[in-house]
Design a protein around this motif. Structure first.
Motif, PDB file in Angstrom:
ATOM      1  N   PRO A 130       0.830  -1.217   0.000  1.00 57.67           N
ATOM      2  CA  PRO A 130       0.000   0.000   0.000  1.00 57.67           C
ATOM      3  C   PRO A 130       0.858   1.258   0.000  1.00 57.67           C
ATOM      4  N   LEU A 131       0.452   2.235  -0.785  1.00 58.14           N
ATOM      5  CA  LEU A 131       1.191   3.484  -0.924  1.00 58.14           C
ATOM      6  C   LEU A 131       0.637   4.550   0.018  1.00 58.14           C
ATOM      7  N   GLY A 132       1.495   5.442   0.451  1.00 59.18           N
ATOM      8  CA  GLY A 132       1.136   6.386   1.499  1.00 59.18           C
ATOM      9  C   GLY A 132       0.536   7.685   1.028  1.00 59.18           C
ATOM     10  N   TYR A 133      -0.223   7.648  -0.045  1.00 63.44           N
ATOM     11  CA  TYR A 133      -0.840   8.876  -0.549  1.00 63.44           C
ATOM     12  C   TYR A 133      -2.123   8.546  -1.297  1.00 63.44           C
ATOM     13  N   MET A 134      -2.826   9.569  -1.764  1.00 63.84           N
ATOM     14  CA  MET A 134      -4.095   9.383  -2.448  1.00 63.84           C
ATOM     15  C   MET A 134      -3.914   8.640  -3.776  1.00 63.84           C
ATOM     16  N   TYR A 135      -5.010   8.082  -4.266  1.00 66.62           N
ATOM     17  CA  TYR A 135      -5.015   7.281  -5.479  1.00 66.62           C
ATOM     18  C   TYR A 135      -4.941   8.191  -6.694  1.00 66.62           C
ATOM     19  N   LEU A 136      -3.756   8.260  -7.338  1.00 63.90           N
ATOM     20  CA  LEU A 136      -3.568   9.180  -8.452  1.00 63.90           C
ATOM     21  C   LEU A 136      -2.470   8.655  -9.376  1.00 63.90           C
ATOM     22  N   SER A 137      -2.780   8.544 -10.663  1.00 65.85           N
ATOM     23  CA  SER A 137      -1.839   7.961 -11.628  1.00 65.85           C
ATOM     24  C   SER A 137      -0.489   8.663 -11.628  1.00 65.85           C
ATOM     25  N   ALA A 138      -0.487   9.992 -11.571  1.00 65.65           N
ATOM     26  CA  ALA A 138       0.770  10.739 -11.654  1.00 65.65           C
ATOM     27  C   ALA A 138       1.686  10.441 -10.469  1.00 65.65           C
ATOM     28  N   LEU A 139       1.102  10.263  -9.290  1.00 70.76           N
ATOM     29  CA  LEU A 139       1.906   9.900  -8.129  1.00 70.76           C
ATOM     30  C   LEU A 139       2.434   8.477  -8.258  1.00 70.76           C
ATOM     31  N   HIS A 140       1.614   7.575  -8.782  1.00 68.01           N
ATOM     32  CA  HIS A 140       2.053   6.195  -8.985  1.00 68.01           C
ATOM     33  C   HIS A 140       3.206   6.138  -9.987  1.00 68.01           C
ATOM     34  N   ALA A 141       3.153   7.002 -10.985  1.00 67.51           N
ATOM     35  CA  ALA A 141       4.235   7.042 -11.979  1.00 67.51           C
ATOM     36  C   ALA A 141       5.545   7.463 -11.339  1.00 67.51           C
ATOM     37  N   LEU A 142       5.488   8.457 -10.470  1.00 65.60           N
ATOM     38  CA  LEU A 142       6.685   8.919  -9.780  1.00 65.60           C
ATOM     39  C   LEU A 142       7.236   7.811  -8.878  1.00 65.60           C
ATOM     40  N   SER A 143       6.348   7.099  -8.197  1.00 61.21           N
ATOM     41  CA  SER A 143       6.777   5.988  -7.350  1.00 61.21           C
ATOM     42  C   SER A 143       7.412   4.865  -8.156  1.00 61.21           C
ATOM     43  N   SER A 144       6.924   4.647  -9.370  1.00 63.55           N
ATOM     44  CA  SER A 144       7.503   3.586 -10.199  1.00 63.55           C
ATOM     45  C   SER A 144       8.964   3.882 -10.523  1.00 63.55           C
ATOM     46  N   ALA A 145       9.291   5.160 -10.740  1.00 66.21           N
ATOM     47  CA  ALA A 145      10.683   5.537 -11.001  1.00 66.21           C
ATOM     48  C   ALA A 145      11.543   5.277  -9.775  1.00 66.21           C
ATOM     49  N   LEU A 146      10.993   5.534  -8.591  1.00 70.69           N
ATOM     50  CA  LEU A 146      11.724   5.270  -7.351  1.00 70.69           C
ATOM     51  C   LEU A 146      11.903   3.769  -7.140  1.00 70.69           C
ATOM     52  N   TYR A 147      10.875   3.018  -7.462  1.00 66.75           N
ATOM     53  CA  TYR A 147      10.903   1.558  -7.262  1.00 66.75           C
ATOM     54  C   TYR A 147      11.911   0.891  -8.193  1.00 66.75           C
ATOM     55  N   ILE A 148      11.971   1.364  -9.425  1.00 63.77           N
ATOM     56  CA  ILE A 148      12.935   0.817 -10.381  1.00 63.77           C
ATOM     57  C   ILE A 148      14.355   1.204  -9.982  1.00 63.77           C
ATOM     58  N   GLY A 149      14.520   2.394  -9.414  1.00 63.97           N
ATOM     59  CA  GLY A 149      15.812   2.779  -8.873  1.00 63.97           C
ATOM     60  C   GLY A 149      16.698   3.587  -9.798  1.00 63.97           C
ATOM     61  N   TYR A 150      16.115   4.510 -10.555  1.00 60.55           N
ATOM     62  CA  TYR A 150      16.914   5.405 -11.395  1.00 60.55           C
ATOM     63  C   TYR A 150      17.745   6.341 -10.522  1.00 60.55           C
ATOM     64  N   GLU A 151      18.878   6.739 -11.043  1.00 55.73           N
ATOM     65  CA  GLU A 151      19.723   7.669 -10.287  1.00 55.73           C
ATOM     66  C   GLU A 151      19.165   9.090 -10.320  1.00 55.73           C
TER      67      GLU A 151
END
Length: 274
Positions: free
Chosen positions: A156-177
């Protein structure tokens, strides 16, 4: 305290119901990590993207320096126009999974374009079994605002349900520099208005819109004016939460020339502007 307990119970039941998908989530993202570039663009759909030269974005992607993560209508509006193939698309909106059939036509185009290029599409667990994306990547998609998780998409993610926030989290999850964002404007509050009959509206101003369109807000979803602006407040609040709890090893930079958030470092060093 009661709300927190109920939220935790809801998240636990959600995760238990979709337990089988967690391994798929991790496997899919492990595959993306193996082939990722060092840097990534994460584009929402706000008007600040109008300053971007997408031919320059395409060049950086084609040479392998950058990946690209996009949100919702970006697929049908821009991928075909500029011949750009994103690394990942994020689709949290229920309309992509058969809800609100009165507007589904334009969203079917997103699915078609993604499938034609076999682009991975992030799909919330609840919609995974009904997804028409041929390369679906399941992720939790349930919120728990009491938690600080802004990156692990199998939880579960710590913020409201929103595609743009999920997209930002995906970049963090993948681990880009380095994560370069644009289109995270939340600027629709500027065009809020109320009709003579009391109906509330925003003027939609996506960067790809040829003209501004008026979008009326369902009372059942938004309620009074105060809640509309509380919803806007939460959009900015959770961007700040992402910045606060993101790994310090990852640099998130806002490359938009016009912005309404100071959550992230500003950076205009890239040659990506018109």
């Amino acid at each position: 305290m009661l709300l927190r307990i109920l939220t935790e119970i809801n998240c636990f039941s959600y995760q238990l119901k979709y337990w089988r998908l967690r391994q798929i989530t991790r496997k899919k993202f492990d595959e993306m990590r193996k082939n990722k570039a060092e840097n990534v663009f994460v584009f929402a759909n706000g008007p600040s993207l109008s300053c971007i030269d997408f031919s320059k974005i395409k060049s950086l992607i084609d040479c392998g320096e950058f990946d690209l993560i996009v949100v919702n209508n970006f697929a049908s509006k821009v991928i075909e126009k500029y011949d750009i193939t994103p690394t990942l698309g994020v689709f949290a909106d229920p309309v992509h999974y058969g809800e609100r059939p009165e507007v589904k036509g334009s969203f079917d185009k997103d699915i078609s374009v993604m499938n034609d290029r076999n682009i991975p599409a992030m799909v919330p667990y609840r919609y995974y079994d009904k997804s028409k994306f041929s390369n679906s990547v399941p992720y939790s998609g349930v919120r728990n605002v009491f938690r600080t998780n802004v990156s692990d998409l199998s939880k579960p993610l710590g913020y409201m349900y929103l595609s743009a926030l999920h997209a930002l989290s995906s970049a963090l999850y993948i681990g880009y520099e380095n994560v370069y964002i644009c289109g995270y404007d939340n600027s629709y509050f500027k065009s809020y208005g109320v009709d003579d009959d009391g109906s509330q509206f925003f003027q939609d101003e996506h960067f790809y819109d040829a003209k501004v369109g008026r979008r009326y807000l369902p009372e059942s979803q938004y309620g009074p004016t105060s809640f509309v602006f509380y919803d806007t407040y939460r959009h900015f609040k959770y961007l700040e939460k992402v910045q606060r709890y993101a790994s310090s090893d990852i640099g998130i930079k806002n490359i938009a020339k016009m912005t309404y958030t100071n959550s992230f470092e500003r950076d205009f060093s890239l040659n990506v502007y018109k």
